[in-house]
Design an enzyme around this catalytic site. Structure first.
Site, PDB file in Angstrom:
ATOM      1  N   THR A   5      -3.996  -0.698  -7.297  1.00 24.67           N
ATOM      2  CA  THR A   5      -4.780   0.455  -7.736  1.00 24.67           C
ATOM      3  C   THR A   5      -3.963   1.738  -7.797  1.00 24.67           C
ATOM      4  O   THR A   5      -2.902   1.845  -7.172  1.00 24.67           O
ATOM      5  CB  THR A   5      -5.964   0.665  -6.759  1.00 24.67           C
ATOM      6  OG1 THR A   5      -6.843   1.647  -7.287  1.00 24.67           O
ATOM      7  CG2 THR A   5      -5.505   1.123  -5.385  1.00 24.67           C
ATOM      8  N   SER A  10      -7.634   1.059   3.220  1.00 21.18           N
ATOM      9  CA  SER A  10      -8.121   0.584   1.914  1.00 21.18           C
ATOM     10  C   SER A  10      -9.333  -0.334   2.097  1.00 21.18           C
ATOM     11  O   SER A  10      -9.617  -0.788   3.209  1.00 21.18           O
ATOM     12  CB  SER A  10      -6.997  -0.188   1.225  1.00 21.18           C
ATOM     13  OG  SER A  10      -7.460  -0.830   0.062  1.00 21.18           O
ATOM     14  N   THR A  26      -9.770   0.260  -9.730  1.00 23.08           N
ATOM     15  CA  THR A  26      -8.765  -0.603  -9.147  1.00 23.08           C
ATOM     16  C   THR A  26      -8.765  -1.792 -10.086  1.00 23.08           C
ATOM     17  O   THR A  26      -9.573  -1.848 -11.006  1.00 23.08           O
ATOM     18  CB  THR A  26      -9.285  -0.969  -7.723  1.00 23.08           C
ATOM     19  OG1 THR A  26      -9.318   0.216  -6.949  1.00 23.08           O
ATOM     20  CG2 THR A  26      -8.484  -2.026  -7.033  1.00 23.08           C
ATOM     21  N   GLY A  85     -13.667  -1.521  -7.130  1.00 15.84           N
ATOM     22  CA  GLY A  85     -14.903  -0.824  -6.782  1.00 15.84           C
ATOM     23  C   GLY A  85     -14.890   0.015  -5.520  1.00 15.84           C
ATOM     24  O   GLY A  85     -15.954   0.301  -4.968  1.00 15.84           O
ATOM     25  N   GLY A  86     -13.719   0.432  -5.007  1.00  8.90           N
ATOM     26  CA  GLY A  86     -13.705   1.289  -3.817  1.00  8.90           C
ATOM     27  C   GLY A  86     -14.457   0.600  -2.682  1.00  8.90           C
ATOM     28  O   GLY A  86     -14.213  -0.577  -2.375  1.00  8.90           O
ATOM     29  N   ASN A 116      -6.110   4.335  -7.266  1.00 12.50           N
ATOM     30  CA  ASN A 116      -7.312   4.919  -6.680  1.00 12.50           C
ATOM     31  C   ASN A 116      -8.305   5.241  -7.795  1.00 12.50           C
ATOM     32  O   ASN A 116      -9.049   4.375  -8.201  1.00 12.50           O
ATOM     33  CB  ASN A 116      -7.023   6.134  -5.796  1.00 12.50           C
ATOM     34  CG  ASN A 116      -8.230   6.453  -4.903  1.00 12.50           C
ATOM     35  OD1 ASN A 116      -9.097   5.597  -4.716  1.00 12.50           O
ATOM     36  ND2 ASN A 116      -8.317   7.656  -4.370  1.00 12.50           N
ATOM     37  N   ARG A 153       0.846  -1.189   0.000  1.00 12.96           N
ATOM     38  CA  ARG A 153       0.000   0.000   0.000  1.00 12.96           C
ATOM     39  C   ARG A 153       0.887   1.247   0.000  1.00 12.96           C
ATOM     40  O   ARG A 153       1.958   1.258   0.640  1.00 12.96           O
ATOM     41  CB  ARG A 153      -0.856  -0.027   1.261  1.00 12.96           C
ATOM     42  CG  ARG A 153      -1.820   1.135   1.432  1.00 12.96           C
ATOM     43  CD  ARG A 153      -2.925   1.110   0.435  1.00 12.96           C
ATOM     44  NE  ARG A 153      -4.079   1.907   0.841  1.00 12.96           N
ATOM     45  CZ  ARG A 153      -5.036   2.274  -0.008  1.00 12.96           C
ATOM     46  NH1 ARG A 153      -4.988   1.930  -1.285  1.00 12.96           N
ATOM     47  NH2 ARG A 153      -6.071   2.968   0.421  1.00 12.96           N
TER      48      ARG A 153
HETATM   49  N1  GLY Z   1      -8.411   3.336  -3.262  1.00 12.81           N
HETATM   50  C1  GLY Z   1      -9.426   2.418  -2.961  1.00 12.81           C
HETATM   51  C2  GLY Z   1      -9.074   1.500  -1.864  1.00 12.81           C
HETATM   52  O1  GLY Z   1      -7.920   1.247  -1.619  1.00 12.81           O
HETATM   53  O2  GLY Z   1      -9.952   1.031  -1.199  1.00 12.81           O
END
Ligand code: GLY
Length: 586
Positions: free
Chosen positions: A416, A469, A398, A490-491, A418, A121
């Site tokens: 991702t 995340s 993502t 999909g966030g 983002n 991350r």
């Molecule tokens: N940027 C979306 C996530 O990491 O959840």
């Protein structure tokens, strides 16, 4: 046809047998109460879009799937293939595949029973301060956390993929990078989907002449389908990594270009940020669901904790008997989702900075208490739910890929930038698109991020901290072997998408294609709305509305890339919600 001859009764009812029967009954009752029973699942009885016996790759890019499969055919393992896919997608799927972002890779090796969660991350740059992302009134200024040069966290992808290969792979980094270098150097024909996604971000990209130069033709016009997208600078970067390893990116010539561009343009990422970035191997979070073992991503993702928390609650309801996407099943799922997302806002964050009560959140006992609060007839009172923002349509981008090899080793990877194409800014001379991940911090308590997710202290910005995340790479074991490998984009929708892939397979006996295609629902407590894809019956919507849900039917949710292995066969499905993916095996 052979006759089946039974010569003697299977059981004669002696006192001994009766007590044995009673003991079995008692065991099954307790096991059922704890959700340990395992429904039968026979996916061979129905159609499958892709199947294989040795290995499989499922990704959102056909080039990447094929590159990964080549590695498997040459005798590489699932980690070799996954790292190859990851680098290839940085070229062929630039909306989310990346070098300038971050993500998570979950690995399970059945031979040694080893499970690893690789955390790559992004981190907040050391110079980042919360005030930088506020407007004059002290509120969150989302332009700063989503669009500009200070929206980027320190990228982790190159370190993460290199770490995975070094620790668990068998091929060289040069071999893993070869398809990516070729595709960047010589280009590949663009398709409608790539053109469409670029058109959607064109206005945002105009702030970066370097991005415009790469992704649009001279004068700013779009590529036509079939024309080649050539990325010479990206090929240069990939070659530097092939020659000198991840150090090229974090300390060498690539690092110099990134930090130089940052200091000339008011960015935050310095040489020190890059040199001190480290990908980590963490313990996956583990749970069980109806007799299956669940492995998923621990913090700084909220994905695995929430997934297991929701499964633990759902296990207490006879979901299968309610029927797939019946009003009752959706109601119970939505209430579990709301309770879990409330915990996300309160408790989840980077475990290197804050205490996250993971063990409690994923315990069966905790779920027992939570699920007792679910009213079987109606949603939780709305006065207990505070208004949140609506996620913009642009968010939620993502990409996920799943891999299994002939030894049964499994990799589930989600990474991702983002947003689609991240901040839209490319570092000149590198072809590297930068992420806009700083928006995943809770800039001000209670202010929703791009996905409508709120948070507090646990996910507050701090220098060097990883932003929370929702990515949920997941591996489900059956009898100690990878059975279902899945994950999604999909966030905030990622976690509930993965949840539904799991329940569709485990509770509703769907094959991997049906489980992927089925209509999805989502509730994240704030905003107080039950989101559904189109395709739910009018009767179901009416029943849910009468219960008190505010229902919003809209865009598709997530894009899952999944593999199921059963009975010596491997089945895979790429999500039709996004064209261009490929599930292929050998
Ligand atoms: N940027 C979306 C996530 O990491 O959840």
């Amino acid at each position: 046809m052979r006759n089946l001859v039974i010569n003697k009764p299977l059981l004669s009812l002696t006192a001994k047998n009766l007590s044995l029967l009673f003991a079995i009954f008692l065991f099954l009752t307790i096991a059922a109460a704890e959700g340990a029973e395992r429904p039968e699942f026979d996916p061979q009885s129905r159609f499958h879009p892709a199947y294989a016996e040795h290995g499989m790759v499922v990704s959102e890019s056909e080039y990447a799937t094929r590159a990964g499969l080549d590695v498997l055919r040459e005798g590489g393992n699932a980690i070799d293939a996954a790292v190859t896919v990851g680098f290839t997608m940085a070229v062929t799927y630039p909306r989310a595949g990346n070098l300038g972002g971050g993500g998570f890779m979950l690995i399970y090796l059945p031979g040694t029973k080893e499970a690893a969660a690789i955390d790559y991350r992004e981190k907040a740059p050391l110079a980042a301060r919360n005030e930088m992302y506020l407007d004059e009134k002290g509120g969150a200024d989302v332009e700063k956390s989503r669009q500009g040069i200070i929206a980027s966290g320190v990228p982790g992808t190159v370190a993460g993929l290199a770490l995975a290969l070094d620790k668990y792979g068998t091929i060289t980094l040069e071999r893993a990078l070869r398809p990516a270098i070729g595709l960047a150097e010589n280009g590949f024909p663009v398709d409608e989907e790539l053109i469409r996604s670029l058109t959607r971000v064109k206005e945002r990209m105009k702030a970066s002449p370097e991005s415009m130069k790469i992704f649009f033709k001279e004068g700013g016009s779009s590529y036509a389908p079939g024309e080649r997208l050539i990325q010479k600078d990206l090929a240069w970067t990939l070659r530097r990594i092939a020659e000198s390893g991840p150090d090229a990116f974090y300390e060498g010539t690539v690092a110099e270009r990134i930090s130089g561009f940052m200091s000339e343009n008011g960015g935050l990422i310095t040489k020190k940020d890059l040199a001190s970035y480290e990908a980590l191997v963490r313990e996956p979070v583990r749970g069980t669901y109806r007799g299956y073992d669940i492995y998923s991503m621990p913090p700084p993702s909220s994905g695995g904790v929430l997934l297991i928390e929701m499964l633990n609650m759902l296990e207490r309801f006879p979901l299968a008997s309610y029927g797939h996407n019946s009003a009752r099943a959706i109601h119970v799922m939505a209430e579990c989702m709301k309770l879990a997302y409330a915990d996300r806002a309160e408790y989840l964050g980077d475990p290197d900075f804050v205490d996250v009560p993971v063990a409690r959140l994923i315990s069966k006992e905790y779920a027992r208490g939570l699920s007792a609060r679910i009213d079987p007839e109606s949603p939780a009172p709305s006065d207990k739910i505070h208004p949140g923002g609506k996620p913009p349509r642009e968010g939620g981008n993502t990409t996920h890929f799943s891999v299994i090899d002939k030894w049964g080793n499994a990799v589930s990877n989600t990474y991702t930038l983002n947003f689609n194409y991240g901040s839209g800014i490319t570092v000149p001379g590198t072809g590297i698109l930068l992420n806009n991940e700083m928006d995943d911090f809770s800039i001000t308590p209670g202010t929703p991020n791009a996905y409508g997710l709120t948070g507090g202290e646990h996910n507050a910005l701090a220098p060097g901290k990883r932003m929370l995340s929702s990515m949920t790479p997941t591996i489900v074991l059956r009898d100690g072997k990878p059975f279902l490998i899945t994950g999604s984009v999909g966030g905030s929708l990622i976690i509930t998408t993965v949840l539904q892939v799991l329940t569709n397979v485990i509770d509703f006996g769907m094959n991997v294609a049906e489980a992927t295609y089925a209509v999805r629902v989502h509730h994240q407590r704030l905003p107080d709305e039950l989101r559904t894809e189109s395709g739910l019956s009018a009767d179901t919507i009416k029943l849910l509305s009468e219960m008190g849900y505010s229902i919003v039917t809209g865009d598709t949710m997530g894009s899952a890339q999944s593999i199921v292995k059963i009975g010596g066969y491997i089945y895979g499905a790429t999500d039709p919600r996004r064209p261009g993916g490929l599930a292929e095996g050998y």
